[in-house]
Motif scaffolding. Structure first.
Motif, PDB file in Angstrom:
ATOM      1  N   LEU A 167       7.731  11.728  22.303  1.00 50.73           N
ATOM      2  CA  LEU A 167       6.762  11.767  21.886  1.00 50.73           C
ATOM      3  C   LEU A 167       6.207  10.186  23.179  1.00 50.73           C
ATOM      4  O   LEU A 167       6.332   8.958  23.094  1.00 50.73           O
ATOM      5  N   THR A 174      14.213  11.376  17.500  1.00 51.58           N
ATOM      6  CA  THR A 174      12.775  11.300  18.155  1.00 51.58           C
ATOM      7  C   THR A 174      12.868   9.983  19.138  1.00 51.58           C
ATOM      8  O   THR A 174      13.275   9.008  18.412  1.00 51.58           O
ATOM      9  N   VAL A 211       9.975   7.069  20.986  1.00 56.81           N
ATOM     10  CA  VAL A 211       7.946   7.579  20.994  1.00 56.81           C
ATOM     11  C   VAL A 211       7.890   6.416  21.666  1.00 56.81           C
ATOM     12  O   VAL A 211       8.635   4.987  21.933  1.00 56.81           O
ATOM     13  N   SER A 220      -1.931  17.098  18.371  1.00 56.28           N
ATOM     14  CA  SER A 220      -0.703  16.776  18.336  1.00 56.28           C
ATOM     15  C   SER A 220      -0.494  17.195  16.950  1.00 56.28           C
ATOM     16  O   SER A 220       1.404  17.795  17.943  1.00 56.28           O
ATOM     17  N   LYS A 251      -2.972   7.237  16.684  1.00 56.29           N
ATOM     18  CA  LYS A 251      -1.928   8.144  16.869  1.00 56.29           C
ATOM     19  C   LYS A 251      -0.551   8.030  16.526  1.00 56.29           C
ATOM     20  O   LYS A 251      -0.092   8.768  16.737  1.00 56.29           O
ATOM     21  N   ILE A 305       4.203  18.373  17.378  1.00 57.56           N
ATOM     22  CA  ILE A 305       4.886  17.524  17.051  1.00 57.56           C
ATOM     23  C   ILE A 305       6.629  17.843  16.175  1.00 57.56           C
ATOM     24  O   ILE A 305       7.111  18.190  15.978  1.00 57.56           O
ATOM     25  N   PHE A 332       2.200  10.707  15.561  1.00 57.29           N
ATOM     26  CA  PHE A 332       4.355   9.640  15.734  1.00 57.29           C
ATOM     27  C   PHE A 332       4.858   9.917  14.704  1.00 57.29           C
ATOM     28  O   PHE A 332       6.406  10.293  14.295  1.00 57.29           O
ATOM     29  N   ASP A 347       5.125   4.629  22.374  1.00 57.27           N
ATOM     30  CA  ASP A 347       3.499   4.213  22.517  1.00 57.27           C
ATOM     31  C   ASP A 347       2.650   2.719  23.422  1.00 57.27           C
ATOM     32  O   ASP A 347       3.738   1.927  23.984  1.00 57.27           O
TER      33      ASP A 347
END
Length: 265
Positions: A182, A150, A152, A34, A54, A38, A58, A154
């Motif tokens: 993401l 950004t 995210v 990834s 992960k 990214i 990120f 999760d």
């Protein structure tokens, strides 16, 4: 140079140096799959189980884009629980050790609202929080997300299982349309596909290979009645004598009762 080495990535030198000091040399599968996308600014869907690495994937992506000179909220990480948010914040602070004056703030339910609002008044670069509390701050006007580059999500599958879909949609509408999104999830049900289609732009899908298979995991199921459950638990722990054990309970009260019984024994 190995393609799974962190040093093979187009990361700032201070981030690479910090990774080296943390003894982070080789990427996990989900990171290797990834991080290149990214770092190119693409939207990415990452499927990987807990412990797959992960957070660093990120975390490094949003830190690479961060401008610490701008005291604005530039990244938002949404987590299903306070415990996970705290873990993510701890890891990102560790990854950001080389960035001076960076401000990472957690906003979770179960904590006093006032101090959080006070911290927001002093500014932050990265917000990590649970959907309910983030929505609460947005409604009260103590949080603005118009500078987020950004976003995210999760453990997105868990957030949807917990009934946060409407809350997520409300929060995402408050972020800029042109942003990097993401999404990380252990599973990829239809709900995830639907939300991904609505909030992401041509996302790259990566799936980390499982670190184990069923052939090396033994599973046992025991049936017992209520009066004997704690006795059964104690006997099983004495029998297997594993180096470490995780015990899941339904409620906080039951968790304490089990802990007290084990301590007593």
């Amino acid at each position: 140079m190995n393609s799974t080495d962190f040093s093979s990535l187009k990361l700032r030198s201070d981030l690479l140096q910090n990774l080296k000091s943390l003894a982070y040399t080789e990427m996990t599968p989900v990171q290797a799959l990834s991080l290149p996308d990214i770092l190119e600014g693409k939207d990415v869907i990452g499927q990987g189980k807990t412990g797959s690495g992960k957070t660093a994937a990120f975390g490094l992506g949003l830190l690479e884009r961060l401008d610490v000179q701008r005291l604005r909220i530039q990244a938002l990480v949404l987590c299903p629980t306070r415990e996970l948010a705290d873990q993510v914040a701890k890891e990102i602070r560790k990854l950001a050790r080389s960035i001076h004056n960076i401000k990472v703030l957690t906003l979770c339910g179960g904590m006093p609202f006032g101090p959080q609002a006070g911290s927001l008044d002093h500014g932050a670069h990265i917000i990590i929080g649970t959907p309910g509390r983030i929505e609460d701050h947005l409604k009260r006007g103590t949080l603005k997300l118009n500078n987020v580059h950004t976003l995210v999500l999760d453990e997105a599958d868990r957030m949807l299982e917990m009934g946060f879909q409407d809350t997520l949609e409300t929060i995402i509408k408050q972020t800029p349309e042109h942003r990097q999104t993401l999404l990380f999830s252990a599973t990829f049900p239809k709900q995830i596909k639907k939300i991904a289609n609505s909030i992401m732009l041509d996302p790259v899908m990566v799936k980390a290979p499982s670190l184990h298979d069923n052939s090396i995991i033994k599973q046992h199921f025991y049936t017992t009645s209520d009066p004997y459950r704690l006795t059964a638990l104690r006997l099983l722990l004495q029998h297997y004598r594993s180096e470490s054990t995780v015990i899941f309970c339904n409620t906080k009260k039951e968790t304490q009762q089990v802990a007290d019984a084990l301590i007593e024994n």
